[in-house]
Write an enzyme that holds these catalytic residues in place. Structure first.
Site, PDB file in Angstrom:
ATOM      1  N   THR A 209      13.966  -4.212   0.148  1.00 54.59           N
ATOM      2  CA  THR A 209      14.310  -5.104   1.252  1.00 54.59           C
ATOM      3  C   THR A 209      13.063  -5.483   2.039  1.00 54.59           C
ATOM      4  OG1 THR A 209      16.486  -4.077   1.425  1.00 54.59           O
ATOM      5  CG2 THR A 209      15.724  -5.356   3.320  1.00 54.59           C
TER       6      THR A 209
ATOM      7  N   GLN B 290     -10.942  -1.694   4.168  1.00 57.48           N
ATOM      8  CA  GLN B 290     -11.925  -1.492   5.237  1.00 57.48           C
ATOM      9  C   GLN B 290     -12.663  -2.781   5.590  1.00 57.48           C
ATOM     10  OE1 GLN B 290     -12.486   1.018   7.215  1.00 57.48           O
ATOM     11  NE2 GLN B 290     -11.029   2.394   6.239  1.00 57.48           N
TER      12      GLN B 290
ATOM     13  N   CYS C 203      -7.686   9.973   5.101  1.00 58.25           N
ATOM     14  CA  CYS C 203      -6.684  10.280   4.085  1.00 58.25           C
ATOM     15  C   CYS C 203      -6.917  11.638   3.443  1.00 58.25           C
ATOM     16  CB  CYS C 203      -6.686   9.198   3.001  1.00 58.25           C
ATOM     17  SG  CYS C 203      -6.295   7.570   3.659  1.00 58.25           S
TER      18      CYS C 203
ATOM     19  N   THR D 273      -2.296   1.682   0.198  1.00 57.93           N
ATOM     20  CA  THR D 273      -2.088   2.575  -0.942  1.00 57.93           C
ATOM     21  C   THR D 273      -1.163   1.952  -1.969  1.00 57.93           C
ATOM     22  OG1 THR D 273      -2.547   4.608   0.291  1.00 57.93           O
ATOM     23  CG2 THR D 273      -1.120   4.801  -1.635  1.00 57.93           C
TER      24      THR D 273
END
Length: 389
Positions: free
Chosen positions: A239, A181, A332, A70
């Protein structure tokens, strides 16, 4: 329980866990720290970057580690569009397809809503494929970026990415593909695909959730979406998750090495499953390309159907009661009562799109288990009263 939802997520591989372990324990340093612990962490991060670059056939400097698919999609679509507009204020047009993952579609729509872009969502064929000629008609002088997914997460339809990218390249427009995918089954040579950007997610190929990467061709304009310490060469602050990067790199290396044998095995199981269900449930509708006619146009492990006359969620519940874990479509969109935007874009009526069931296979499944899946699906659909052919 037989797990048939590999497109949603895959188990973390033991080799991946073992590669990550040192960076979760004794090598816990911050890769941005200028001391020995930091230097060792940085070495692990850069080795992971080299491994990903080797799998994608690109330069290590072109790999940006992210928190998943995403974020990689958002960074590609929004970042490239905004970066191109920063260089040329006239670049205010985005092209994508109507069947993209929401990470891409919503990114494009956000650009229209908040940043003044115009978005063209390409129509697809009844099989869910984008026509390169349609893309050629859609690209304009003010197009900033094109984004079309490599393989669809609901139907398994594989797009002609090299042909589509060639259209964009000829018009000097960066082309991004969401390959989340595709990573476990298809070749991801970014030079052969000729893409400017490509998104990956680790949890589809045996790395932990929350790991991902974006390939970004050198010289492609990009406005960073996260401000901070300037990590990832200023393209993605935060980070560095060294252990996550190592895990993703290990999983991608293993997937690349096993791809050919794995894809052939899964394709055989997929074809057995499709033929079986279409035989015993005559009213079933295969969504996406038929692999018996065009095997390369469908992911080897994905079989998706609509069962007109029954509720897809009820089929899921009944199959789970029989020990089979399947999905109604994109994980999702779990809990979303609306019909799949992918299927409606392919021309399915809403009442048929809500009957969708997706089976995605993993390598450990046997032909005998496939036959059991077929029999269980027949029994469930018949019990729920679907019309007989």
């Amino acid at each position: 329980m037989l797990y048939l939802d590999a497109a949603a997520t895959a188990p973390v591989r033991r080799e991946v866990l073992e590669a990550m372990w040192p960076y979760l324990t004794q090598e816990f340093g911050n890769a941005s720290s200028h001391h020995e612990m930091g230097r060792r962490a940085l070495a692990g991060l850069e080795t992971a970057r080299e491994t990903v670059a080797g799998a994608l056939n690109c330069r290590p400097a072109e790999v940006v580690f992210t928190s998943g698919g995403t974020e990689a999609d958002n960074l590609a679509v929004k970042g490239i569009a905004l970066g191109r507009r920063d260089r040329d204020p006239a670049r205010t047009h985005v092209v994508t397809s109507a069947i993209e993952h929401s990470a891409v579609l919503d990114s494009a729509r956000d650009l229209a809503r908040w940043d003044g872009f115009e978005v063209t969502e390409l129509e697809v064929s009844p099989e869910g494929l984008v026509d390169p000629a349609a893309l050629e008609r859609a690209v304009r002088a003010d197009t900033a970026v094109v984004s079309v997914m490599h393989a669809n997460n609901e139907t398994g339809a594989v797009q002609p990415i090299a042909e589509l990218a060639a259209v964009a390249r000829a018009r000097k427009v960066p082309f991004h593909t969401d390959a989340v995918q595709a990573a476990g089954s298809l070749e991801l040579d970014v030079q052969a695909l000729d893409v400017a950007a490509l998104s990956l997610a680790g949890h589809k190929i045996g790395a932990p959730k929350g790991t991902g990467a974006l390939y970004l061709r050198r010289g492609t304009p990009l406005r960073p979406l996260l401000s901070g310490g300037g990590q990832e060469r200023g393209r993605r602050s935060g980070t560095s998750d060294v252990a996550g990067a190592v895990g993703l790199a290990t999983a991608l290396r293993l997937a690349s090495a096993e791809r050919g044998e794995r894809a052939a095995h899964l394709a055989g199981l997929r074809d057995r499953l499709i033929a079986g269900i279409l035989t015993v449930v005559p009213t079933a509708v295969l969504s996406g390309p038929d692999p018996r006619e065009r095997p390369a146009s469908r992911l080897p492990g994905t079989a998706s159907f609509c069962f007109p006359g029954v509720n897809g969620e009820t089929v899921l519940v009944d199959l789970e009661a029989r020990g089979l874990l399947v999905s109604s479509g994109s994980a999702c969109a779990a809990g979303d009562a609306e019909p799949s935007h992918v299927l409606t874009a392919m021309g399915y009526p809403a009442e048929v799109a809500t009957t969708a069931v997706r089976f995605t296979l993993s390598s450990g499944i046997t032909p005998e288990q496939v036959d059991g899946i077929v029999a269980a699906t027949r029994d469930v659909v018949q019990r729920l009263g679907a019309p007989r052919g």
